[in-house]
Design an enzyme around this catalytic site. Structure first.
Site, PDB file in Angstrom:
ATOM      1  N   CYS A  12       0.825  -1.215   0.000  1.00 54.27           N
ATOM      2  CA  CYS A  12       0.000   0.000   0.000  1.00 54.27           C
ATOM      3  C   CYS A  12       0.860   1.267   0.000  1.00 54.27           C
ATOM      4  O   CYS A  12       1.933   1.301   0.597  1.00 54.27           O
ATOM      5  CB  CYS A  12      -0.865   0.032   1.247  1.00 54.27           C
ATOM      6  SG  CYS A  12      -1.843  -1.459   1.453  1.00 54.27           S
ATOM      7  N   ARG A  30       4.533   0.298  -6.388  1.00 57.74           N
ATOM      8  CA  ARG A  30       4.550  -0.614  -5.247  1.00 57.74           C
ATOM      9  C   ARG A  30       3.581  -1.770  -5.422  1.00 57.74           C
ATOM     10  O   ARG A  30       3.656  -2.753  -4.687  1.00 57.74           O
ATOM     11  CB  ARG A  30       4.174   0.159  -3.972  1.00 57.74           C
ATOM     12  CG  ARG A  30       5.139   1.283  -3.676  1.00 57.74           C
ATOM     13  CD  ARG A  30       4.537   2.249  -2.685  1.00 57.74           C
ATOM     14  NE  ARG A  30       4.515   1.731  -1.342  1.00 57.74           N
ATOM     15  CZ  ARG A  30       5.467   1.920  -0.441  1.00 57.74           C
ATOM     16  NH1 ARG A  30       6.527   2.602  -0.779  1.00 57.74           N
ATOM     17  NH2 ARG A  30       5.359   1.449   0.768  1.00 57.74           N
ATOM     18  N   TRP A  38      -3.001  -2.596  -1.519  1.00 56.78           N
ATOM     19  CA  TRP A  38      -2.618  -3.943  -1.948  1.00 56.78           C
ATOM     20  C   TRP A  38      -3.266  -4.874  -0.935  1.00 56.78           C
ATOM     21  O   TRP A  38      -2.878  -4.909   0.231  1.00 56.78           O
ATOM     22  CB  TRP A  38      -1.096  -4.082  -1.934  1.00 56.78           C
ATOM     23  CG  TRP A  38      -0.591  -5.355  -2.512  1.00 56.78           C
ATOM     24  CD1 TRP A  38      -0.393  -5.658  -3.834  1.00 56.78           C
ATOM     25  CD2 TRP A  38      -0.188  -6.529  -1.781  1.00 56.78           C
ATOM     26  NE1 TRP A  38       0.097  -6.932  -3.961  1.00 56.78           N
ATOM     27  CE2 TRP A  38       0.231  -7.486  -2.737  1.00 56.78           C
ATOM     28  CE3 TRP A  38      -0.152  -6.863  -0.436  1.00 56.78           C
ATOM     29  CZ2 TRP A  38       0.688  -8.756  -2.368  1.00 56.78           C
ATOM     30  CZ3 TRP A  38       0.298  -8.122  -0.070  1.00 56.78           C
ATOM     31  CH2 TRP A  38       0.715  -9.051  -1.031  1.00 56.78           C
ATOM     32  N   ASN A  64      -0.852   1.151   5.794  1.00 55.26           N
ATOM     33  CA  ASN A  64      -0.039   0.134   5.125  1.00 55.26           C
ATOM     34  C   ASN A  64       0.479  -0.791   6.214  1.00 55.26           C
ATOM     35  O   ASN A  64       1.060  -0.326   7.182  1.00 55.26           O
ATOM     36  CB  ASN A  64       1.129   0.801   4.387  1.00 55.26           C
ATOM     37  CG  ASN A  64       2.114  -0.210   3.823  1.00 55.26           C
ATOM     38  OD1 ASN A  64       1.757  -1.366   3.603  1.00 55.26           O
ATOM     39  ND2 ASN A  64       3.334   0.224   3.577  1.00 55.26           N
ATOM     40  N   GLY A  65       0.246  -2.091   6.071  1.00 58.06           N
ATOM     41  CA  GLY A  65       0.720  -3.042   7.073  1.00 58.06           C
ATOM     42  C   GLY A  65      -0.401  -3.968   7.497  1.00 58.06           C
ATOM     43  O   GLY A  65      -1.397  -4.114   6.789  1.00 58.06           O
ATOM     44  N   GLU A 110      16.560 -17.066 -11.653  1.00 55.34           N
ATOM     45  CA  GLU A 110      16.125 -15.681 -11.879  1.00 55.34           C
ATOM     46  C   GLU A 110      15.353 -15.556 -13.191  1.00 55.34           C
ATOM     47  O   GLU A 110      14.343 -14.847 -13.263  1.00 55.34           O
ATOM     48  CB  GLU A 110      17.350 -14.751 -11.859  1.00 55.34           C
ATOM     49  CG  GLU A 110      17.071 -13.285 -12.159  1.00 55.34           C
ATOM     50  CD  GLU A 110      16.102 -12.594 -11.201  1.00 55.34           C
ATOM     51  OE1 GLU A 110      15.692 -13.198 -10.209  1.00 55.34           O
ATOM     52  OE2 GLU A 110      15.732 -11.438 -11.494  1.00 55.34           O
ATOM     53  N   LYS A 150      11.568 -14.215 -13.295  1.00 58.86           N
ATOM     54  CA  LYS A 150      11.157 -13.050 -14.094  1.00 58.86           C
ATOM     55  C   LYS A 150       9.986 -13.415 -15.001  1.00 58.86           C
ATOM     56  O   LYS A 150       9.025 -12.671 -15.120  1.00 58.86           O
ATOM     57  CB  LYS A 150      12.311 -12.551 -14.984  1.00 58.86           C
ATOM     58  CG  LYS A 150      13.397 -11.746 -14.345  1.00 58.86           C
ATOM     59  CD  LYS A 150      13.048 -10.334 -13.969  1.00 58.86           C
ATOM     60  CE  LYS A 150      12.476 -10.221 -12.601  1.00 58.86           C
ATOM     61  NZ  LYS A 150      13.325 -10.328 -11.449  1.00 58.86           N
ATOM     62  N   GLU A 154       6.739 -13.892 -12.999  1.00 60.32           N
ATOM     63  CA  GLU A 154       6.251 -12.640 -12.407  1.00 60.32           C
ATOM     64  C   GLU A 154       5.480 -11.787 -13.401  1.00 60.32           C
ATOM     65  O   GLU A 154       4.434 -11.261 -13.076  1.00 60.32           O
ATOM     66  CB  GLU A 154       7.441 -11.784 -11.923  1.00 60.32           C
ATOM     67  CG  GLU A 154       8.027 -12.189 -10.614  1.00 60.32           C
ATOM     68  CD  GLU A 154       9.168 -11.249 -10.216  1.00 60.32           C
ATOM     69  OE1 GLU A 154       9.116 -10.693  -9.121  1.00 60.32           O
ATOM     70  OE2 GLU A 154      10.130 -11.083 -11.008  1.00 60.32           O
ATOM     71  N   HIS A 213      16.636 -35.902 -12.527  1.00 62.81           N
ATOM     72  CA  HIS A 213      15.972 -36.285 -11.274  1.00 62.81           C
ATOM     73  C   HIS A 213      14.564 -35.727 -11.187  1.00 62.81           C
ATOM     74  O   HIS A 213      14.064 -35.486 -10.092  1.00 62.81           O
ATOM     75  CB  HIS A 213      16.813 -35.815 -10.082  1.00 62.81           C
ATOM     76  CG  HIS A 213      18.185 -36.390 -10.090  1.00 62.81           C
ATOM     77  ND1 HIS A 213      18.448 -37.710  -9.846  1.00 62.81           N
ATOM     78  CD2 HIS A 213      19.384 -35.813 -10.377  1.00 62.81           C
ATOM     79  CE1 HIS A 213      19.755 -37.935  -9.953  1.00 62.81           C
ATOM     80  NE2 HIS A 213      20.344 -36.794 -10.276  1.00 62.81           N
ATOM     81  N   LYS A 259       5.974  -4.185  -5.037  1.00 60.45           N
ATOM     82  CA  LYS A 259       7.391  -3.865  -5.176  1.00 60.45           C
ATOM     83  C   LYS A 259       8.126  -4.068  -3.860  1.00 60.45           C
ATOM     84  O   LYS A 259       9.211  -4.609  -3.816  1.00 60.45           O
ATOM     85  CB  LYS A 259       7.531  -2.411  -5.637  1.00 60.45           C
ATOM     86  CG  LYS A 259       8.955  -1.944  -5.823  1.00 60.45           C
ATOM     87  CD  LYS A 259       9.575  -2.641  -7.004  1.00 60.45           C
ATOM     88  CE  LYS A 259      11.028  -2.303  -7.205  1.00 60.45           C
ATOM     89  NZ  LYS A 259      11.711  -3.374  -7.956  1.00 60.45           N
TER      90      LYS A 259
HETATM   91  C1  G6P Z   1       9.108  -8.300  -4.036  1.00 58.40           C
HETATM   92  C2  G6P Z   1       9.475  -7.740  -5.399  1.00 58.40           C
HETATM   93  C3  G6P Z   1      10.737  -8.435  -5.918  1.00 58.40           C
HETATM   94  C4  G6P Z   1      11.865  -8.313  -4.913  1.00 58.40           C
HETATM   95  C5  G6P Z   1      11.439  -8.834  -3.526  1.00 58.40           C
HETATM   96  C6  G6P Z   1      12.464  -8.487  -2.462  1.00 58.40           C
HETATM   97  O1  G6P Z   1       8.690  -9.613  -4.168  1.00 58.40           O
HETATM   98  O2  G6P Z   1       8.417  -7.935  -6.313  1.00 58.40           O
HETATM   99  O3  G6P Z   1      11.146  -7.842  -7.145  1.00 58.40           O
HETATM  100  O4  G6P Z   1      12.962  -9.031  -5.363  1.00 58.40           O
HETATM  101  O5  G6P Z   1      10.210  -8.220  -3.135  1.00 58.40           O
HETATM  102  O6  G6P Z   1      12.497  -7.101  -2.299  1.00 58.40           O
HETATM  103  P1  G6P Z   1      13.722  -6.288  -1.743  1.00 58.40           P
HETATM  104  O7  G6P Z   1      13.275  -4.851  -1.791  1.00 58.40           O
HETATM  105  O8  G6P Z   1      13.949  -6.750  -0.328  1.00 58.40           O
HETATM  106  O9  G6P Z   1      14.880  -6.565  -2.614  1.00 58.40           O
END
Ligand code: G6P
Length: 606
Positions: A2, A27, A74, A98-99, A478, A482, A485, A501, A601
């Site tokens: 949020c 965010r 969010w 937020n929280g 990664e 990606k 996501e 395996h 984010k």
């Molecule tokens: C969220 C974001 C990711 C990020 C992760 C960790 O899931 O969508 O892109 O890698 O948080 O965030 P940080 O700010 O701790 O790197």
């Protein structure tokens, strides 16, 4: 997560609130709303969905006020519907949050017992009722607010508007960040510097437990004990320019292209280019260090995993890497002689922050590799190793990842030298190699056209496998992350040696298999895995370098040839093609690249 903005202003507030909320879109959110004091009366406008929906509501029913609060939500407690959108109003009080209020169920039961009626499924609404109930006992706004805060358990950043109070906004922080912005005859409260960026660059960061009251001209900040607290006002770089997408369609695309510069600035902070030596700030004695424990989430975790490969191989220093959400609760066995490193773009991820604090409580020294220099982790860790890639807006991390890996690469070389694993000449060679990375990353970004071609095929897939060995294994993770996501295609990253395996059972002519294999010491093994896949009709997407192309197994189709480089920087150079692949697949599928569904984010709740 949020986003919050509050403005005690002198100009019409509604469009300014929306302008600020647009800065917080990165965010992640699924509904939005604003509230304002109009002629002494509280009024609000809310809408599920994107900010344009809220703008449409505001166009139909304008809010004529100068003081107001705004929120992008969010969803945690309750679906992303109109009735659950913030601000939440009870009697004379409007709240954005937020929280997570952990004891909301018991507070709600108590408040209902007192005859209060709830309109939403959120945990936030109890805060509005609690403050309103305190006001009804005759307390002044600030006292009522503090009395309500004392009843809350959990994590919160709050912003509160009160009926009849045209000149006052209250805020509080316990966990998620909150800043106070100092304007000219106007004052602001926001989730971060970007929220207040359109209005001011003079910012004070609240600490955990702080609460604040702002009016037109000033802010009074109190600590948890209720004492006036002095939080320094800092001048931050104007965020307006760096927030622009320029000629790019999406922030993610721009940020992928920003990587040569982001890595260059970062590397420059950790090496001395003239003498070609490492220069890790923080005064740590790597020779005496027994162990490193890395904690992180998401892409930052994968950067940490790459760090393990680099540091163990070069410096012979044991490194454990763990996702913070597991680490913080499973009571890991830690030793004071180890160094804990938190990796975090935002510096606010709740699990990573808790893991960092856990390590501190165990007497470990702590360091953080972080992008947000004023974040909570940056303030709490013993040593701060900033990355210098600029604010990252796209939810899927790209430039922060390569900048984080750049820091860990410099660290690996510094530790290797300090521990006598390499001599001064080798250190110089490796530093020169690292300094070449930005140029080679740029070359690898130039492969975008080739990647776009593959993206056409991959965009039609239901499942995609990513395989790699050595440092290409974390990169395979990664790549899969990606793709999941932002394109919503199911993808798995695997160590190529694990193919037999399990994942080999998935191989058919419908499943693209992305194999990451530059011509390094692992190449022959990866080539065998590729042959195994091809023998079963698998569609290999082979990402390698010119030497790997020469040695590709018969029948393999090389689709991306990244520049040849020293193995030290291969993860940096190979990252762009997999980021671009996910990006172009998502674009072809019409997905919301910068704000993928359900993702945030900065995850400031557990
Ligand atoms: C969220 C974001 C990711 C990020 C992760 C960790 O899931 O969508 O892109 O890698 O948080 O965030 P940080 O700010 O701790 O790197």
């Amino acid at each position: 997560m949020c986003g919050i903005i509050g403005i005690v202003g002198t100009r019409p507030v509604a469009e300014r609130l929306v302008e600020s909320l647009k800065r917080l879109e990165y965010r992640g959110y699924d509904s939005a709303g604003v509230a304002a004091v109009v002629d002494g009366q509280l009024q609000r406008r809310r809408a599920p969905g994107k900010l344009r929906e809220l703008e449409a509501v505001l166009a139909a029913e304008p809010l004529n006020a100068v003081t107001g609060i705004g929120h992008t939500r969010w969803a945690t407690h309750g679906a992303p519907t109109l009735r659950n959108a913030h601000p939440h109003v009870a009697g004379q009080v409007a709240v954005v949050h937020n929280g997570i209020i952990e004891n909301f169920a018991e507070l709600k039961a108590e408040l209902i017992g007192h005859g209060r009626v709830f309109e939403s499924d959120t945990d936030t609404e109890v805060v509005a009722h609690l403050i309103d109930a305190e006001l009804n006992t005759g307390l002044a706004p600030l006292e009522a607010f503090k009395a309500a805060l004392d009843r809350l358990r959990g994590a919160y950043a709050l912003c509160v508007l009160i009926h009849g109070e045209q000149d006052v906004i209250l805020g509080a922080r316990q966990g998620p960040p909150l800043v106070v912005g100092y304007g000219d005859g106007e004052m602001f409260i926001g989730s971060d510097g970007l929220a207040v960026g359109p209005f001011t660059n003079r910012i004070a960061y609240l600490e955990d437990g702080d609460y604040v009251v702002i009016d037109h001209a000033s802010a009074r900040i109190f600590d948890q004990a209720g004492n006036l607290a002095d939080r320094p006002i800092k001048l931050v770089a104007s965020s307006a320019a760096i927030m622009e997408k320029g000629n790019y369609r999406h922030f993610m695309e721009k940020e992928i292209h920003d990587q040569p510069e982001g890595c260059q600035r970062t590397i420059a902070a950790y090496v001395d280019a003239l003498s070609a030596t490492t220069a890790m700030p923080g005064g740590l004695d790597f020779a005496a260090l027994e162990r490193i424990q890395i904690v992180a989430c998401g892409t930052s975790y994968i950067a940490g995993l790459l760090g393990k490969y680099l540091i163990e191989q070069l410096a012979d220093l044991p490194v454990d890497v763990e996702v913070a959400s597991e680490f913080r609760y499973r009571q890991p066995a830690l030793r004071a002689g180890a160094l804990a490193i938190a990796m975090s773009q935002s510096g606010e991820t709740a699990d990573t922050l808790a893991a960092l604090r856990y390590c501190q409580a165990k007497g470990m020294r702590t360091a953080v590799v972080v992008n947000a220099a004023e974040s909570t982790m940056a303030r709490e860790a013993d040593v701060v190793w900033p990355i210098h890639c600029g604010p990252e807006i796209g939810v899927a991390s790209t430039k922060a990842f390569t900048a984080q890996v750049s820091v860990l690469t410099a660290l690996a070389v510094a530790a290797a030298r300090a521990r006598g694993r390499i001599d001064a000449t080798e250190e110089q060679r490796l530093v020169r190699v690292l300094l070449e990375a930005p140029r080679l990353i740029a070359e690898s970004i130039n492969l975008e056209e080739a990647v776009r071609g593959v993206a056409q095929e991959v965009s039609k897939a239901r499942d995609v496998l990513y395989l790699g060995r050595g440092p290409m294994y974390p990169l395979a993770l990664e790549g899969a992350l990606k793709l999941k996501e932002i394109s919503y295609i199911h993808a798995e990253g695997y160590a190529a040696g694990e193919l037999k395996h399990g994942p080999i059972a998935l191989v058919d002519d419908q499943t693209p298999i992305v194999i990451l294999a530059p011509y390094d010491s692992y190449f022959d093994k990866s080539a065998s895995n590729m042959s195994e896949v091809m023998a079963r009709g698998g569609q290999v997407v082979f990402i390698t370098d010119p030497e790997g192309e020469k040695h590709a197994p018969a029948g393999a189709r090389v689709v991306v040839t990244a520049p040849r480089c020293d193995p030290l920087i291969a993860p940096l150079v190979m990252a762009a093609p997999i980021q671009l692949l996910a990006y172009h697949v998502a674009v072809l599928r019409g997905a919301d690249v910068d704000q993928p569904r359900n993702l945030a984010k900065s995850v400031t709740v557990e």
